[in-house]
Design an enzyme around this catalytic site. Structure first.
Site, PDB file in Angstrom:
ATOM      1  N   MET A 145      -8.606   8.219   0.094  1.00 43.21           N
ATOM      2  CA  MET A 145      -9.408   8.568   1.265  1.00 43.21           C
ATOM      3  C   MET A 145      -9.931   9.994   1.119  1.00 43.21           C
ATOM      4  O   MET A 145      -9.173  10.898   0.751  1.00 43.21           O
ATOM      5  CB  MET A 145      -8.553   8.463   2.534  1.00 43.21           C
ATOM      6  CG  MET A 145      -7.994   7.081   2.756  1.00 43.21           C
ATOM      7  SD  MET A 145      -6.922   7.019   4.222  1.00 43.21           S
ATOM      8  CE  MET A 145      -6.486   5.278   4.189  1.00 43.21           C
ATOM      9  N   PHE A 147      -6.221   4.541   8.116  1.00 41.93           N
ATOM     10  CA  PHE A 147      -4.816   4.751   8.471  1.00 41.93           C
ATOM     11  C   PHE A 147      -3.994   3.486   8.261  1.00 41.93           C
ATOM     12  O   PHE A 147      -4.508   2.369   8.366  1.00 41.93           O
ATOM     13  CB  PHE A 147      -4.710   5.168   9.952  1.00 41.93           C
ATOM     14  CG  PHE A 147      -5.492   6.410  10.264  1.00 41.93           C
ATOM     15  CD1 PHE A 147      -6.809   6.312  10.729  1.00 41.93           C
ATOM     16  CD2 PHE A 147      -4.949   7.671  10.044  1.00 41.93           C
ATOM     17  CE1 PHE A 147      -7.563   7.459  10.979  1.00 41.93           C
ATOM     18  CE2 PHE A 147      -5.692   8.823  10.297  1.00 41.93           C
ATOM     19  CZ  PHE A 147      -6.995   8.711  10.763  1.00 41.93           C
ATOM     20  N   GLY A 148      -2.690   3.674   7.989  1.00 41.23           N
ATOM     21  CA  GLY A 148      -1.773   2.548   8.002  1.00 41.23           C
ATOM     22  C   GLY A 148      -1.264   2.338   9.419  1.00 41.23           C
ATOM     23  O   GLY A 148      -1.537   3.135  10.313  1.00 41.23           O
ATOM     24  N   ASP A 153      -6.649  -6.792   3.878  1.00 41.83           N
ATOM     25  CA  ASP A 153      -6.034  -5.471   3.959  1.00 41.83           C
ATOM     26  C   ASP A 153      -6.078  -4.896   5.374  1.00 41.83           C
ATOM     27  O   ASP A 153      -7.147  -4.615   5.903  1.00 41.83           O
ATOM     28  CB  ASP A 153      -6.787  -4.530   2.998  1.00 41.83           C
ATOM     29  CG  ASP A 153      -6.183  -3.153   2.902  1.00 41.83           C
ATOM     30  OD1 ASP A 153      -6.809  -2.287   2.256  1.00 41.83           O
ATOM     31  OD2 ASP A 153      -5.094  -2.937   3.467  1.00 41.83           O
ATOM     32  N   MET A 182     -11.916   4.627  -0.510  1.00 32.21           N
ATOM     33  CA  MET A 182     -12.571   4.855   0.773  1.00 32.21           C
ATOM     34  C   MET A 182     -13.223   6.223   0.688  1.00 32.21           C
ATOM     35  O   MET A 182     -12.782   7.196   1.310  1.00 32.21           O
ATOM     36  CB  MET A 182     -11.548   4.764   1.911  1.00 32.21           C
ATOM     37  CG  MET A 182     -11.091   3.332   2.157  1.00 32.21           C
ATOM     38  SD  MET A 182      -9.528   3.206   3.036  1.00 32.21           S
ATOM     39  CE  MET A 182      -8.388   3.370   1.647  1.00 32.21           C
ATOM     40  N   HIS A 190      -8.209   1.277  -4.019  1.00 29.68           N
ATOM     41  CA  HIS A 190      -9.152   1.049  -2.914  1.00 29.68           C
ATOM     42  C   HIS A 190      -9.795   2.389  -2.583  1.00 29.68           C
ATOM     43  O   HIS A 190      -9.157   3.252  -1.990  1.00 29.68           O
ATOM     44  CB  HIS A 190      -8.364   0.475  -1.726  1.00 29.68           C
ATOM     45  CG  HIS A 190      -9.175   0.288  -0.490  1.00 29.68           C
ATOM     46  ND1 HIS A 190      -8.585   0.014   0.729  1.00 29.68           N
ATOM     47  CD2 HIS A 190     -10.502   0.322  -0.267  1.00 29.68           C
ATOM     48  CE1 HIS A 190      -9.532  -0.092   1.644  1.00 29.68           C
ATOM     49  NE2 HIS A 190     -10.700   0.076   1.063  1.00 29.68           N
ATOM     50  N   SER A 196       0.839  -1.203   0.000  1.00 30.04           N
ATOM     51  CA  SER A 196       0.000   0.000   0.000  1.00 30.04           C
ATOM     52  C   SER A 196       0.872   1.250   0.000  1.00 30.04           C
ATOM     53  O   SER A 196       1.669   1.454   0.926  1.00 30.04           O
ATOM     54  CB  SER A 196      -0.890   0.040   1.238  1.00 30.04           C
ATOM     55  OG  SER A 196      -1.382   1.379   1.425  1.00 30.04           O
ATOM     56  N   ASP A 207      -4.501   3.634  -1.806  1.00 30.09           N
ATOM     57  CA  ASP A 207      -5.559   3.926  -0.821  1.00 30.09           C
ATOM     58  C   ASP A 207      -6.063   5.348  -0.969  1.00 30.09           C
ATOM     59  O   ASP A 207      -5.383   6.294  -0.590  1.00 30.09           O
ATOM     60  CB  ASP A 207      -5.013   3.727   0.601  1.00 30.09           C
ATOM     61  CG  ASP A 207      -4.930   2.267   0.980  1.00 30.09           C
ATOM     62  OD1 ASP A 207      -3.885   1.858   1.516  1.00 30.09           O
ATOM     63  OD2 ASP A 207      -5.911   1.537   0.744  1.00 30.09           O
ATOM     64  N   MET A 240     -11.419  -5.982   5.001  1.00 29.73           N
ATOM     65  CA  MET A 240     -10.637  -5.093   5.857  1.00 29.73           C
ATOM     66  C   MET A 240     -10.384  -5.769   7.196  1.00 29.73           C
ATOM     67  O   MET A 240     -11.331  -6.211   7.861  1.00 29.73           O
ATOM     68  CB  MET A 240     -11.379  -3.771   6.086  1.00 29.73           C
ATOM     69  CG  MET A 240     -11.580  -2.924   4.832  1.00 29.73           C
ATOM     70  SD  MET A 240     -10.058  -2.596   3.953  1.00 29.73           S
ATOM     71  CE  MET A 240      -9.171  -1.640   5.204  1.00 29.73           C
ATOM     72  N   HIS A 261      -1.096  -1.172  -4.352  1.00 26.51           N
ATOM     73  CA  HIS A 261      -2.369  -0.864  -3.691  1.00 26.51           C
ATOM     74  C   HIS A 261      -2.434   0.633  -3.410  1.00 26.51           C
ATOM     75  O   HIS A 261      -1.575   1.178  -2.705  1.00 26.51           O
ATOM     76  CB  HIS A 261      -2.483  -1.671  -2.389  1.00 26.51           C
ATOM     77  CG  HIS A 261      -3.804  -1.566  -1.696  1.00 26.51           C
ATOM     78  ND1 HIS A 261      -4.923  -2.276  -2.109  1.00 26.51           N
ATOM     79  CD2 HIS A 261      -4.180  -0.852  -0.612  1.00 26.51           C
ATOM     80  CE1 HIS A 261      -5.931  -1.996  -1.287  1.00 26.51           C
ATOM     81  NE2 HIS A 261      -5.510  -1.139  -0.370  1.00 26.51           N
TER      82      HIS A 261
HETATM   83  C1  DX5 Z   1      -6.390   1.396   5.547  1.00 24.29           C
HETATM   84  C2  DX5 Z   1      -5.919   0.999   4.140  1.00 24.29           C
HETATM   85  C3  DX5 Z   1      -4.873  -0.081   4.188  1.00 24.29           C
HETATM   86  C4  DX5 Z   1      -3.605   0.375   4.939  1.00 24.29           C
HETATM   87  C5  DX5 Z   1      -2.662  -0.799   5.108  1.00 24.29           C
HETATM   88  O1  DX5 Z   1      -7.546   2.182   5.449  1.00 24.29           O
HETATM   89  O2  DX5 Z   1      -7.001   0.531   3.364  1.00 24.29           O
HETATM   90  O3  DX5 Z   1      -4.526  -0.460   2.845  1.00 24.29           O
HETATM   91  O4  DX5 Z   1      -2.957   1.399   4.201  1.00 24.29           O
HETATM   92  O5  DX5 Z   1      -1.585  -0.359   5.901  1.00 24.29           O
HETATM   93  P1  DX5 Z   1      -0.955  -1.369   6.992  1.00 24.29           P
HETATM   94  O6  DX5 Z   1      -0.471  -2.563   6.201  1.00 24.29           O
HETATM   95  O7  DX5 Z   1       0.156  -0.586   7.627  1.00 24.29           O
HETATM   96  O8  DX5 Z   1      -2.088  -1.729   7.934  1.00 24.29           O
HETATM   97 ZN    ZN Z   2      -6.425  -0.362   1.412  1.00 24.73          ZN
END
Ligand code: DX5
Ligand code: ZN
Length: 218
Positions: free
Chosen positions: A38, A144-145, A174, A69, A67, A9, A36, A138, A34
């Site tokens: 948001m 957030f990561g 994910d 969101m 992805h 990601s 993300d 999910m 990937h």
């Molecule tokens: C969260 C994202 C994930 C996230 C994964 O909303 O959809 O893809 O970035 O990051 P990690 O692997 O650090 O949980």
């Molecule tokens: Zn994601």
């Protein structure tokens, strides 16, 4: 089962060098990229939009696994398709017309994915199995990561694997994936694993290669 695919990601990448980071994870063995997206409305964070995806599209030939969101979704699908997304995944929770939105993604010539949050039961997607090429589960609350893998989702992953049957649908997991949780997710039925913080920690191509290998080998 076939070896899992790894989809780093880019939310965890260095945004000041996003193009170079994508080239680095491509060279380091990423299968998919990937992305993300948001909007600060569907999730409590804002990341990037279609113009950023367009800007980095040329830096890798690998699948851009986008992805979304965001809510509402439909108005933005064409922009992400034109920006170079290969798979466009939307949240079942993002609006009332999931079937129509998934048809729209395919009408744009892209593969369609549906994703659900940890609190959402899987029966919400049972009516759209013929509209999707990917189901994204999910294992963190999106936004957030760097969060921890929610282990209660493992049973849901097993049930969704059974729901898929022999349909040509990939199951992607994910959130909070690292070598330890990757093994759990893969044994529960995941085909594709997203990993952000577990890949991008070291900020060198060597660390990216080692991290991707460690997750794949789990
Ligand atoms: C969260 C994202 C994930 C996230 C994964 O909303 O959809 O893809 O970035 O990051 P990690 O692997 O650090 O949980
Ligand atoms: Zn994601």
């Amino acid at each position: 089962s076939n070896p899992v695919l790894i989809a780093p990601s880019i939310l965890s990448a260095d945004f000041a060098r996003l193009g170079e980071e994508i080239e680095a994870i491509d060279a380091a063995g990423a299968d998919w990229i990937h992305c993300d997206v948001m909007d600060g409305h569907f999730v409590p964070n804002i990341s990037f939009g279609p113009d950023v995806i367009k800007a980095v599209r040329s830096r890798s030939k690998k699948i851009f696994d986008v992805h979304l969101m965001i809510a509402p979704v439909d108005a933005y699908l064409e922009a992400f398709a034109k920006a170079g997304a290969d798979i466009i995944t939307i949240h079942a929770e993002a609006g009332p017309h999931l079937d129509r939105s998934l048809q729209l993604i395919r009408s744009l010539g892209k593969r369609a994915g549906v994703t659900i949050c940890p609190a959402t039961p899987e029966n919400i997607i049972e009516q759209v199995l013929d509209r999707v090429d990917l189901i994204l589960v999910m294992t963190v609350n999106p936004g957030f990561g760097g969060q921890s893998f929610i282990r209660s989702q493992l049973e849901k992953i097993r049930r969704i694997r059974a729901m898929i049957g022999d349909r040509p649908i990939r199951l992607e997991v994910d959130g909070g994936v690292n070598p330890e949780t990757a093994a759990l997710a893969a044994s529960a039925g995941a085909d594709v694993l997203v990993a952000g913080s577990a890949v991008f920690g070291g900020r060198t191509i060597e660390s990216y290669r080692a991290n991707i290998s460690a997750i794949r080998a789990a």
